[in-house]
Write a protein that holds these residues in place. Sequence first.
Motif, PDB file in Angstrom:
ATOM      1  N   ASP A 224      -5.241   3.448 -23.364  1.00  0.00           N
ATOM      2  CA  ASP A 224      -5.981   4.661 -23.028  1.00  0.00           C
ATOM      3  C   ASP A 224      -7.364   4.315 -22.487  1.00  0.00           C
ATOM      4  O   ASP A 224      -7.825   4.903 -21.496  1.00  0.00           O
ATOM      5  N   ILE A 225      -8.040   3.344 -23.122  1.00  0.00           N
ATOM      6  CA  ILE A 225      -9.361   2.926 -22.643  1.00  0.00           C
ATOM      7  C   ILE A 225      -9.252   2.301 -21.260  1.00  0.00           C
ATOM      8  O   ILE A 225     -10.056   2.577 -20.362  1.00  0.00           O
ATOM      9  N   ALA A 226      -8.237   1.448 -21.078  1.00  0.00           N
ATOM     10  CA  ALA A 226      -8.049   0.802 -19.776  1.00  0.00           C
ATOM     11  C   ALA A 226      -7.812   1.820 -18.666  1.00  0.00           C
ATOM     12  O   ALA A 226      -8.230   1.618 -17.522  1.00  0.00           O
ATOM     13  N   ALA A 227      -7.177   2.933 -19.019  1.00  0.00           N
ATOM     14  CA  ALA A 227      -6.905   3.966 -18.019  1.00  0.00           C
ATOM     15  C   ALA A 227      -8.178   4.678 -17.572  1.00  0.00           C
ATOM     16  O   ALA A 227      -8.176   5.347 -16.531  1.00  0.00           O
ATOM     17  N   HIS A 228      -9.252   4.527 -18.349  1.00  0.00           N
ATOM     18  CA  HIS A 228     -10.515   5.200 -18.034  1.00  0.00           C
ATOM     19  C   HIS A 228     -11.525   4.297 -17.324  1.00  0.00           C
ATOM     20  O   HIS A 228     -12.646   4.730 -17.060  1.00  0.00           O
ATOM     21  N   THR A 229     -11.143   3.045 -17.034  1.00  0.00           N
ATOM     22  CA  THR A 229     -12.130   2.139 -16.440  1.00  0.00           C
ATOM     23  C   THR A 229     -11.449   1.071 -15.592  1.00  0.00           C
ATOM     24  O   THR A 229     -10.291   0.701 -15.829  1.00  0.00           O
ATOM     25  N   SER A 230     -12.189   0.562 -14.622  1.00  0.00           N
ATOM     26  CA  SER A 230     -11.719  -0.586 -13.841  1.00  0.00           C
ATOM     27  C   SER A 230     -12.307  -1.896 -14.368  1.00  0.00           C
ATOM     28  O   SER A 230     -11.982  -2.967 -13.853  1.00  0.00           O
ATOM     29  N   ILE A 231     -13.176  -1.818 -15.376  1.00  0.00           N
ATOM     30  CA  ILE A 231     -13.785  -3.025 -15.936  1.00  0.00           C
ATOM     31  C   ILE A 231     -12.707  -3.821 -16.682  1.00  0.00           C
ATOM     32  O   ILE A 231     -11.959  -3.252 -17.481  1.00  0.00           O
ATOM     33  N   PRO A 232     -12.596  -5.121 -16.458  1.00  0.00           N
ATOM     34  CA  PRO A 232     -11.644  -5.925 -17.232  1.00  0.00           C
ATOM     35  C   PRO A 232     -11.921  -5.820 -18.730  1.00  0.00           C
ATOM     36  O   PRO A 232     -13.072  -5.774 -19.167  1.00  0.00           O
ATOM     37  N   ILE A 233     -10.852  -5.774 -19.507  1.00  0.00           N
ATOM     38  CA  ILE A 233     -10.949  -5.659 -20.965  1.00  0.00           C
ATOM     39  C   ILE A 233     -10.599  -7.008 -21.591  1.00  0.00           C
ATOM     40  O   ILE A 233      -9.594  -7.640 -21.237  1.00  0.00           O
ATOM     41  N   ALA A 234     -11.456  -7.433 -22.539  1.00  0.00           N
ATOM     42  CA  ALA A 234     -11.250  -8.691 -23.258  1.00  0.00           C
ATOM     43  C   ALA A 234     -11.176  -8.411 -24.754  1.00  0.00           C
ATOM     44  O   ALA A 234     -11.878  -7.532 -25.262  1.00  0.00           O
ATOM     45  N   THR A 235     -10.348  -9.163 -25.447  1.00  0.00           N
ATOM     46  CA  THR A 235     -10.284  -9.059 -26.909  1.00  0.00           C
ATOM     47  C   THR A 235      -9.546 -10.268 -27.459  1.00  0.00           C
ATOM     48  O   THR A 235      -8.958 -11.047 -26.712  1.00  0.00           O
ATOM     49  N   GLY A 236      -9.608 -10.433 -28.782  1.00  0.00           N
ATOM     50  CA  GLY A 236      -8.789 -11.476 -29.405  1.00  0.00           C
ATOM     51  C   GLY A 236      -9.472 -12.365 -30.412  1.00  0.00           C
ATOM     52  O   GLY A 236      -8.802 -13.151 -31.074  1.00  0.00           O
ATOM     53  N   GLU A 237     -10.807 -12.262 -30.569  1.00  0.00           N
ATOM     54  CA  GLU A 237     -11.467 -13.188 -31.489  1.00  0.00           C
ATOM     55  C   GLU A 237     -11.057 -12.942 -32.937  1.00  0.00           C
ATOM     56  O   GLU A 237     -11.180 -13.833 -33.768  1.00  0.00           O
ATOM     57  N   ARG A 238     -10.585 -11.720 -33.256  1.00  0.00           N
ATOM     58  CA  ARG A 238     -10.128 -11.423 -34.611  1.00  0.00           C
ATOM     59  C   ARG A 238      -8.618 -11.247 -34.655  1.00  0.00           C
ATOM     60  O   ARG A 238      -8.083 -10.451 -35.419  1.00  0.00           O
ATOM     61  N   MET A 239      -7.943 -12.028 -33.847  1.00  0.00           N
ATOM     62  CA  MET A 239      -6.486 -12.108 -33.844  1.00  0.00           C
ATOM     63  C   MET A 239      -6.131 -13.578 -34.040  1.00  0.00           C
ATOM     64  O   MET A 239      -6.743 -14.447 -33.426  1.00  0.00           O
ATOM     65  N   PHE A 240      -5.139 -13.873 -34.878  1.00  0.00           N
ATOM     66  CA  PHE A 240      -5.051 -15.208 -35.456  1.00  0.00           C
ATOM     67  C   PHE A 240      -3.764 -15.983 -35.163  1.00  0.00           C
ATOM     68  O   PHE A 240      -3.601 -17.104 -35.640  1.00  0.00           O
ATOM     69  N   SER A 241      -2.861 -15.408 -34.377  1.00  0.00           N
ATOM     70  CA  SER A 241      -1.628 -16.133 -34.060  1.00  0.00           C
ATOM     71  C   SER A 241      -0.988 -15.513 -32.835  1.00  0.00           C
ATOM     72  O   SER A 241      -1.358 -14.414 -32.395  1.00  0.00           O
TER      73      SER A 241
END
Length: 384
Positions: A224-241
């Motif tokens: 939903d957030i990605a649908a509202h922006t063209s800015i690349p989205i980054a995540t994952g520092e609190r994901m562990f496998s």
Amino acid sequence: MSKIVDYELFEVPPRWLFLRVETSDGLVGWGEPVIEGRSKTVRTAVEELMNNYLLGEDPHHIEDHWQRMYRGGFYRGGPILMSAIAGIDQALWDLKGKHFETPVYDLLGGRARDRVRVYQWIGGDRPAEVGEAAREKVDEGFTALKMNATSEMRSVDTPQSVTDAADRIASVRKAVGPEIDIGVDFHGRVAKPMAKRLASALEPYDPFFIEEPVLPEQNESLPDIAAHTSIPIATGERMFSRWDFKQIFNDGAVDIIQPDLSHAGGITEVKKIASMAEAYDVALAPHCPLGPIALAACVQVDACSHNALIQEQSLNIHYNKGGDVLDYLADPNVFTYEEGYVDLPTDPGLGIEMNVDYIREQAEREVDWHNPVWRHDDGSVAEW
């Protein structure tokens, strides 16, 4: 046959835990198993794993050791266990590279690049006066920066809070111009309604990416957030496998993943996560606000991963009180940044030599770092 015969753990400033593993043929491997603010807990987990699974074993069987540490317990995953596994895994790869007298990236298929782009943090937890700091870092040669977007933020906050965040990014963009990349970290402080509003407000300033626009437990909101922006989205520092990353790859909303080599199972696991990401056309930018061993491990994976985009590093970051990345190295020149890049190390293993005497000296100091607990105006706990 070489065997693991001993290990030591060193808790050192500012908030790091180093692991030294020794083998029967005299080789030493280093790892950095730590969760910031939970170093004593991770230390106990490392001791359990080393004593139950590694002492007396051949260090070269890295994949099997990883699987035994992960699958050998009925309960698995999570930040503590995966960080303990990560540091041990780093040390095993360091040992293997030293045994074969070659960098780890050569054992993982060989280098896919000659150097790795890095970015530099500006500002603190509550960002202010970042424009001048940005200009200084660009003058030092960095071509990419990262900053926090906001301080604490209510689930639905005021228009002024959005304006303030946009003004800070605007000041950095004005200071550095359009040729410098600016990553903006939401730090999980922002709820979904505000994430959409912030992303819209930041669009005119072309951020490199927005990081952790929502907490990982709200990852279902990312499409939903990605649908509202063209800015690349980054995540994952609190994901562990790799299993933690499956859903975001399938959802297709994330453009850059940021697993941490000291939290997400080490070199063995992050290399697999990177390969999964490549299949989904997702870039890799490992999280690393940590010490020199963690950074060295990141660079080894970056070197041999085609989709590696950029590397975080913590030199002069606001957390580093009482110790910094280069302080613990016998030769700090291994992390010389030129034109916004760091060259690949050529020494065996992780490519670094630790200053053991200094480490032992610093380990005598009291280290008890914990992140602050923030509160909203009404007294409720805020996301830090």
